[in-house]
Design an enzyme around this catalytic site. Structure first.
Site, PDB file in Angstrom:
ATOM      1  N   TYR A  10     -16.612  25.737 -32.837  1.00  0.00           N
ATOM      2  CA  TYR A  10     -16.750  24.271 -32.850  1.00  0.00           C
ATOM      3  C   TYR A  10     -15.914  23.693 -33.999  1.00  0.00           C
ATOM      4  O   TYR A  10     -15.111  22.772 -33.806  1.00  0.00           O
ATOM      5  CB  TYR A  10     -18.232  23.898 -33.012  1.00  0.00           C
ATOM      6  CG  TYR A  10     -18.489  22.449 -33.356  1.00  0.00           C
ATOM      7  CD1 TYR A  10     -18.632  21.488 -32.367  1.00  0.00           C
ATOM      8  CD2 TYR A  10     -18.590  22.031 -34.693  1.00  0.00           C
ATOM      9  CE1 TYR A  10     -18.857  20.155 -32.678  1.00  0.00           C
ATOM     10  CE2 TYR A  10     -18.814  20.700 -35.018  1.00  0.00           C
ATOM     11  CZ  TYR A  10     -18.946  19.767 -34.006  1.00  0.00           C
ATOM     12  OH  TYR A  10     -19.167  18.445 -34.334  1.00  0.00           O
TER      13      TYR A  10
HETATM   14  N1  LIG Z   1     -24.637  13.253 -34.313  1.00  0.00           N
HETATM   15  C1  LIG Z   1     -24.219  13.716 -35.472  1.00  0.00           C
HETATM   16  O1  LIG Z   1     -25.021  13.798 -36.439  1.00  0.00           O
HETATM   17  C2  LIG Z   1     -22.780  14.160 -35.645  1.00  0.00           C
HETATM   18  C3  LIG Z   1     -22.393  14.847 -36.804  1.00  0.00           C
HETATM   19  C4  LIG Z   1     -21.080  15.258 -36.941  1.00  0.00           C
HETATM   20  C5  LIG Z   1     -20.141  14.964 -35.941  1.00  0.00           C
HETATM   21  N2  LIG Z   1     -20.533  14.282 -34.842  1.00  0.00           N
HETATM   22  C6  LIG Z   1     -19.541  13.992 -33.778  1.00  0.00           C
HETATM   23  O2  LIG Z   1     -19.738  12.678 -33.289  1.00  0.00           O
HETATM   24  C7  LIG Z   1     -19.548  12.643 -31.869  1.00  0.00           C
HETATM   25  C8  LIG Z   1     -20.810  12.103 -31.183  1.00  0.00           C
HETATM   26  O3  LIG Z   1     -21.953  12.831 -31.612  1.00  0.00           O
HETATM   27  P1  LIG Z   1     -23.268  12.924 -30.723  1.00  0.00           P
HETATM   28  O4  LIG Z   1     -24.281  13.608 -31.553  1.00  0.00           O
HETATM   29  O5  LIG Z   1     -23.544  11.602 -30.116  1.00  0.00           O
HETATM   30  O6  LIG Z   1     -22.747  13.932 -29.572  1.00  0.00           O
HETATM   31  P2  LIG Z   1     -23.594  14.567 -28.395  1.00  0.00           P
HETATM   32  O7  LIG Z   1     -24.975  14.067 -28.339  1.00  0.00           O
HETATM   33  O8  LIG Z   1     -23.393  16.038 -28.481  1.00  0.00           O
HETATM   34  O9  LIG Z   1     -22.856  13.932 -27.134  1.00  0.00           O
HETATM   35  C9  LIG Z   1     -21.567  14.274 -26.828  1.00  0.00           C
HETATM   36  C10 LIG Z   1     -21.189  13.784 -25.463  1.00  0.00           C
HETATM   37  O10 LIG Z   1     -20.161  14.687 -25.043  1.00  0.00           O
HETATM   38  C11 LIG Z   1     -20.339  14.916 -23.663  1.00  0.00           C
HETATM   39  N3  LIG Z   1     -19.810  16.239 -23.306  1.00  0.00           N
HETATM   40  C12 LIG Z   1     -20.192  17.451 -23.762  1.00  0.00           C
HETATM   41  N4  LIG Z   1     -19.502  18.426 -23.141  1.00  0.00           N
HETATM   42  C13 LIG Z   1     -18.669  17.802 -22.277  1.00  0.00           C
HETATM   43  C14 LIG Z   1     -17.716  18.262 -21.334  1.00  0.00           C
HETATM   44  N5  LIG Z   1     -17.486  19.567 -21.124  1.00  0.00           N
HETATM   45  N6  LIG Z   1     -17.026  17.353 -20.616  1.00  0.00           N
HETATM   46  C15 LIG Z   1     -17.259  16.032 -20.784  1.00  0.00           C
HETATM   47  N7  LIG Z   1     -18.149  15.531 -21.656  1.00  0.00           N
HETATM   48  C16 LIG Z   1     -18.849  16.411 -22.380  1.00  0.00           C
HETATM   49  C17 LIG Z   1     -21.829  14.850 -23.409  1.00  0.00           C
HETATM   50  O11 LIG Z   1     -22.002  14.442 -22.065  1.00  0.00           O
HETATM   51  P3  LIG Z   1     -23.378  14.528 -21.261  1.00  0.00           P
HETATM   52  O12 LIG Z   1     -24.472  14.123 -22.200  1.00  0.00           O
HETATM   53  O13 LIG Z   1     -23.182  13.563 -20.140  1.00  0.00           O
HETATM   54  O14 LIG Z   1     -23.548  15.942 -20.810  1.00  0.00           O
HETATM   55  C18 LIG Z   1     -22.309  13.826 -24.424  1.00  0.00           C
HETATM   56  O15 LIG Z   1     -22.433  12.557 -23.850  1.00  0.00           O
HETATM   57  C19 LIG Z   1     -19.213  14.072 -31.444  1.00  0.00           C
HETATM   58  O16 LIG Z   1     -17.818  14.188 -31.315  1.00  0.00           O
HETATM   59  C20 LIG Z   1     -19.743  14.927 -32.577  1.00  0.00           C
HETATM   60  O17 LIG Z   1     -19.025  16.131 -32.738  1.00  0.00           O
HETATM   61  C21 LIG Z   1     -21.842  13.872 -34.658  1.00  0.00           C
END
Ligand SMILES: NC(=O)c1ccc[n+]([C@@H]2O[C@H](COP(=O)([O-])OP(=O)(O)OC[C@H]3O[C@@H](n4cnc5c(N)ncnc54)[C@H](OP(=O)(O)O)[C@@H]3O)[C@@H](O)[C@H]2O)c1
Length: 246
Positions: free
Chosen positions: A158
């Site tokens: 990742y």
């Molecule tokens: N949340 C945090 O604390 C945090 C911390 C560090 C970095 N980030 C970054 O911020 C961004 C958003 O975070 P988040 O927590 O909201 O992310 P998340 O809950 O993991 O959601 C990511 C989205 O990516 C989609 N996804 C996953 N695999 C996929 C695939 N193979 N093809 C198409 N879509 C796919 C999922 O779709 P479905 O749900 O429809 O399956 C989901 O809507 C991400 O890039 C993450 O790495 C977040």
């Protein structure tokens, strides 16, 4: 609503839940047209559709899924205000030393490479004409991760592929200048997962100086800051609560 906001949508990948969904709803509420991608169809997507957000199914874990999405995106719109690469897969590394384990580790790495690097690369390339068709500021934003600076014992693939996405930020910023700004946001803890237990939460909070779970709004604020700033390209903005000073 201005014509510009209505005519040229902002594309948010992985906008069906959490950070991407919050940004999508916030833009839609301001009169900005929005297209999101989702991988998993859920009833909650209906409330986004009720706000006139266009929802396109897409699986970025393989090249065919990415190319299929690009074709449907081009059929949906002839211009874009911005592309926000938010879709992400938090797949842990597969451990083990025999060939079956190595094959599984390789498949996981390729999946994360496809979601975090190949999809943004191909979508950016394909969307250049759509962004250029927008009369006004044009942006690409990559969501990476603050952990890129440290590495990870359990999520090495990742982290490595998010590091690759940071590198693509600089390359696309150079390639698309001066017409399209390309920047990245590198968050640390923004929102816990529902199944994170109390012990994990306490440990995670202590990793930052500010020791809070800020919630999705801080990412929407940062996206807006980048979109509104005409003198910012090729940079990675950490949104990490002071992790680097602890
Ligand atoms: N949340 C945090 O604390 C945090 C911390 C560090 C970095 N980030 C970054 O911020 C961004 C958003 O975070 P988040 O927590 O909201 O992310 P998340 O809950 O993991 O959601 C990511 C989205 O990516 C989609 N996804 C996953 N695999 C996929 C695939 N193979 N093809 C198409 N879509 C796919 C999922 O779709 P479905 O749900 O429809 O399956 C989901 O809507 C991400 O890039 C993450 O790495 C977040």
């Amino acid at each position: 609503m201005t014509d510009d906001k209505a005519l040229s949508p902002i594309l948010i990948t992985g906008g069906g839940r959490r950070l991407g969904r919050h940004a999508a709803e916030s833009f839609a509420d301001s009169g900005q047209s929005v297209i999101i991608t989702y991988r998993t169809d859920r009833p909650e997507l209906d409330s986004l559709r009720a706000k006139s957000i266009v929802t396109l199914q897409a699986d970025f874990s393989h090249q065919a899924g990415i190319l299929d999405f690009i074709e449907r995106l081009k059929a949906e719109t002839s211009s874009l205000r911005a592309v926000i690469h938010n879709a992400s897969d938090w797949l842990p590394d597969h451990k083990g030393v025999d060939n079956a384990d190595l094959a599984e580790a390789a498949a996981g790495f390729q999946q994360l490479f496809s979601v975090h690097m190949l999809a943004p690369m191909l979508i950016n390339q394909a969307c250049e004409p759509l962004l250029m068709a927008h009369d006004g500021a044009r942006d690409i934003i990559h969501l990476t991760d603050a952990v890129v600076r440290k590495g990870s014992k359990k999520h090495g693939s990742y982290v490595a592929t998010k590091a690759g996405l940071e590198s693509l930020t600089q390359s696309f910023a150079a390639r698309f200048a001066p017409d399209i700004k390309v920047n990245a946001i590198a968050p640390a803890l923004i929102m816990f997962q529902p199944d994170d237990d109390a012990e994990y939460r306490e440990k995670a909070l202590k990793k930052s100086a500010l020791q809070i779970e800020p919630g999705a709004e801080v990412i929407t604020q940062t996206i807006c800051y980048i979109l509104d700033n005409p003198y910012l390209t090729g940079v990675v903005l950490p949104v990490e609560g002071g992790r680097s000073v602890v």
